[in-house]
Design a protein around this motif. Sequence first.
Motif, short mmCIF file in Angstrom:
data_model
loop_
_atom_site.label_atom_id
_atom_site.label_comp_id
_atom_site.label_asym_id
_atom_site.label_seq_id
_atom_site.Cartn_x
_atom_site.Cartn_y
_atom_site.Cartn_z
N TYR A 1 0.82 -1.21 0.00
CA TYR A 1 0.00 0.00 0.00
C TYR A 1 0.86 1.27 0.00
O TYR A 1 0.42 2.32 -0.49
N PHE A 2 2.07 1.19 0.53
CA PHE A 2 2.99 2.33 0.45
C PHE A 2 3.34 2.61 -1.01
O PHE A 2 3.32 3.77 -1.46
N VAL A 3 3.66 1.56 -1.76
CA VAL A 3 4.01 1.73 -3.18
C VAL A 3 2.82 2.28 -3.96
O VAL A 3 2.96 3.19 -4.80
N ILE A 4 1.62 1.75 -3.68
CA ILE A 4 0.43 2.23 -4.39
C ILE A 4 0.16 3.70 -4.06
O ILE A 4 -0.18 4.51 -4.94
N ALA A 5 0.32 4.05 -2.79
CA ALA A 5 0.13 5.46 -2.40
C ALA A 5 1.11 6.36 -3.13
O ALA A 5 0.74 7.46 -3.59
N MET A 6 2.35 5.91 -3.27
CA MET A 6 3.36 6.71 -3.99
C MET A 6 3.00 6.85 -5.47
O MET A 6 3.19 7.91 -6.07
N MET A 7 2.46 5.78 -6.06
CA MET A 7 2.07 5.84 -7.47
C MET A 7 0.94 6.85 -7.69
O MET A 7 0.97 7.65 -8.63
N TYR A 8 -0.06 6.79 -6.81
CA TYR A 8 -1.14 7.78 -6.90
C TYR A 8 -0.61 9.19 -6.67
O TYR A 8 -1.01 10.15 -7.36
N LEU A 9 0.28 9.34 -5.70
CA LEU A 9 0.81 10.67 -5.37
C LEU A 9 1.55 11.26 -6.55
O LEU A 9 1.36 12.44 -6.90
N VAL A 10 2.41 10.47 -7.20
CA VAL A 10 3.17 10.96 -8.36
C VAL A 10 2.23 11.36 -9.48
O VAL A 10 2.37 12.44 -10.10
N LEU A 11 1.24 10.51 -9.77
CA LEU A 11 0.32 10.78 -10.87
C LEU A 11 -0.52 12.03 -10.60
O LEU A 11 -0.67 12.90 -11.48
N ILE A 12 -1.07 12.13 -9.40
CA ILE A 12 -1.94 13.26 -9.09
C ILE A 12 -1.15 14.56 -8.98
O ILE A 12 -1.62 15.63 -9.39
N THR A 13 0.09 14.48 -8.45
CA THR A 13 0.93 15.68 -8.38
C THR A 13 1.25 16.19 -9.78
O THR A 13 1.22 17.41 -10.05
N ALA A 14 1.52 15.26 -10.70
CA ALA A 14 1.80 15.66 -12.08
C ALA A 14 0.59 16.35 -12.70
O ALA A 14 0.72 17.36 -13.41
N LEU A 15 -0.60 15.83 -12.44
CA LEU A 15 -1.82 16.45 -12.97
C LEU A 15 -2.06 17.83 -12.35
O LEU A 15 -2.51 18.76 -13.03
N THR A 16 -1.77 17.95 -11.07
CA THR A 16 -1.93 19.24 -10.41
C THR A 16 -0.98 20.29 -11.00
O THR A 16 -1.36 21.44 -11.24
N LYS A 17 0.24 19.88 -11.26
CA LYS A 17 1.21 20.79 -11.89
C LYS A 17 0.72 21.19 -13.28
O LYS A 17 0.85 22.35 -13.70
N LEU A 18 0.16 20.21 -14.02
CA LEU A 18 -0.37 20.49 -15.35
C LEU A 18 -1.49 21.52 -15.28
O LEU A 18 -1.57 22.43 -16.12
N ALA A 19 -2.35 21.39 -14.28
CA ALA A 19 -3.44 22.34 -14.12
C ALA A 19 -2.92 23.75 -13.92
O ALA A 19 -3.46 24.72 -14.46
N LYS A 20 -1.87 23.87 -13.13
CA LYS A 20 -1.30 25.20 -12.87
C LYS A 20 -0.68 25.79 -14.14
O LYS A 20 -0.80 27.00 -14.40
N VAL A 21 0.00 24.94 -14.93
CA VAL A 21 0.59 25.41 -16.19
C VAL A 21 -0.49 25.90 -17.14
O VAL A 21 -0.37 26.97 -17.77
#
Length: 719
Positions: free
Chosen positions: A693-713
């Motif tokens: 579950y730690f690995v899965i949480a990290m995968m979601y975190l990376v993906l969602i952080t990337a989308l959040t950055k995209l939204a700001k751009v």
Amino acid sequence: MKKKHILLSFMLMMASLLTFTLGQSAQAEEKTYNIGTDLTFAPFEFQDSKGEYIGIDVDLLQAIAADQDFKVNLKPLGFDSAIQAVQSKQVDGMIAGMSITDERKKSFDFSDPYFDSGLQMAVKKGNDKIKGYDDLKGKTVAAKVGTESATFLEKNQDKYGYTIKNFDDATGLYQALENGEADAIFDDYPVLGYAITNGQKLQLVGKKETGSSYGFAVKKGQNKELLEKFNAGLKDLKDSGKYDEIIANYISTGNESEDQTDTKMKKIQPKKDTYVIASDSTFAPFEFQNSDGEYEGIDVDLVTRIAELQGFNIEFKFIGFSSAVQAVESGQADGMIAGMTITDEREKSFDFSTPYFNSGIQIAVKKGNDKITSYEDLKGKKVGAKIGTESADFLEANKDKYGYSIKYLDTTDALYSALEIGEIDAMMDDYPVIGYGVAQKQPLVTPIPREEGGKYGFAVKKGKNPELIQMFNEGLAELKRTGEYDEIVGKYIKDGSTENKVDESTFVGMIQNNWKRLLSGLWMTIQLTLISFILALIVGVIFGLFSASPSKALRVIATVYVDIIRGIPLMVLAFFIYFGLPGILGFNIPVFLAGIITLTLNASAYISEIVRGGINAVPTGQMEASRSLGLSYNRTMQKIILPQAIRIMIPSFVNQFVISLKDTTILSAIGLIELLQTGKIIVARNLQSTLVYFVIAMMYLVLITALTKLAKVLEKKVK
């Protein structure tokens, strides 16, 4: 001349007579009778796997109709409704295991009796110590509450010296006989005979007590010719032996030779090309994914081998226990095997095979804990169990006796984690599950002997796929006879699973063994999100424009749509689309498509509100100014309002995309193997919940952080 006239007249008369005779014959051949019957009274009338009605009554009626040259339009109405239909002349007659009584003769005319019912005693298969009533002295005999059998036993108790035990249904009777709680049981003769035909290990002993006779019925004074045809056809069937064949097809005595029943497997004819079997996805050692991503386990191996022996094809759907139950009930699966305990409550909705595994429950404590060696040592301690399990029921029943408190958790790995961190002092679960955990290097010990538990059974929807139950029972008996059953069970109970290629208790080993499956789950999550969000954009924008339209009708339509979709929880919406909608449409919806539809509907309602809010955020004066300059409403929206509104909406769209991405986790409830469900499947095998579950949480975190950055751009660019 006269001779010619006489000859011509004779020829005309013969032609008229022939025409009249042929017409009458054709009319007779085409005569169709509407016949009412019951809905669920096996073995007399019930539905087979294709939804067609079969049974003693149905088969006899069809055979008599064929013998007497008339047609039948069968109307399964239920017993009471069939009676009313005959009385109101909506049907011509009825056949429904209807006892011929003096009271009923006041309203009905009956045929000759076509079946003599009665009460019968049955014992466990192979019991040669009870052959008659005199052998019941000191024994326990069971019957169903409020039946003729119960009355008969009460009446003869003093005479034969047995004790009586009553049960609510037939399941209780068979279970009592199986586990030795009763030495013999009493029930209606055809009911017991049908149970034996469907795999119950019983044999009928003693004489059959005379019971009521069943008859075909018409309204009093009506359809006399139909009764005559029925009686004539019934006599023909009995004379030809066809009657006995029909009865034997549904009722057995259980007294066949051992060579036929115990040493030779009976091949059952499958009625489908492929049977869909639903199962759990995370219940080791019964079903789980191995290190190669393939499903295996006791349940999987048993069904696969039985299918080979009986010669039918299977398609497994590993969709989780609750989803498997609903899939069988909704007709999306033909049967299920998932370590499912046979209970009286479940017997109301499912037909079960003979038990294939006798389970049990057991207390486990952390390795090295020598303070808990008996139930008395649990006083003042906290014991964990999974919600709704036998373990939870046992702990609840004995809580006051031993003075512990109970903590309920959802999954086995949650129990292990709670025990590891000291949140609970002990845990209770099915003994094969705990044994598998030990084999997977969980630091557990089991200081207290296990409690006997329930029996696991293969299940189909009640009244459906009886041949599938028969094939399973025959195959299971063959596996037990040859010893292959013990090999299959021993393979998993002994060492839990096949050896893993690497040690998954380490971070590197877990990643090395599961990275492909994790990426596969991630890709499924992304696919679901992308496809559903694109469709949701289209639908949401349309309804968003409706909600901002000057037309009141369009605004009302948009409001109703948004209120309905947003008012239904996402999981309920998913269940309705996947399990409920096929019952309305008449065909099944693939699980991936059901997931897409669910996410699309849910997201489109929120996108509609984003669009409406974006349009309303543009100052109304711009619309008024544009209209005053002569631009149409559509042109104004296209050239002035929407370009500005889109700039406002884009960040919210990206935010909704992130929400849809997270919502995919809910779809595991209908069997979609997205990222979170992939993690659950891995944990079910290696029990390393923290790492996975730690690995899965990290995968979601990376993906969602990337989308959040995209939204700001995007937000910066549109400004």
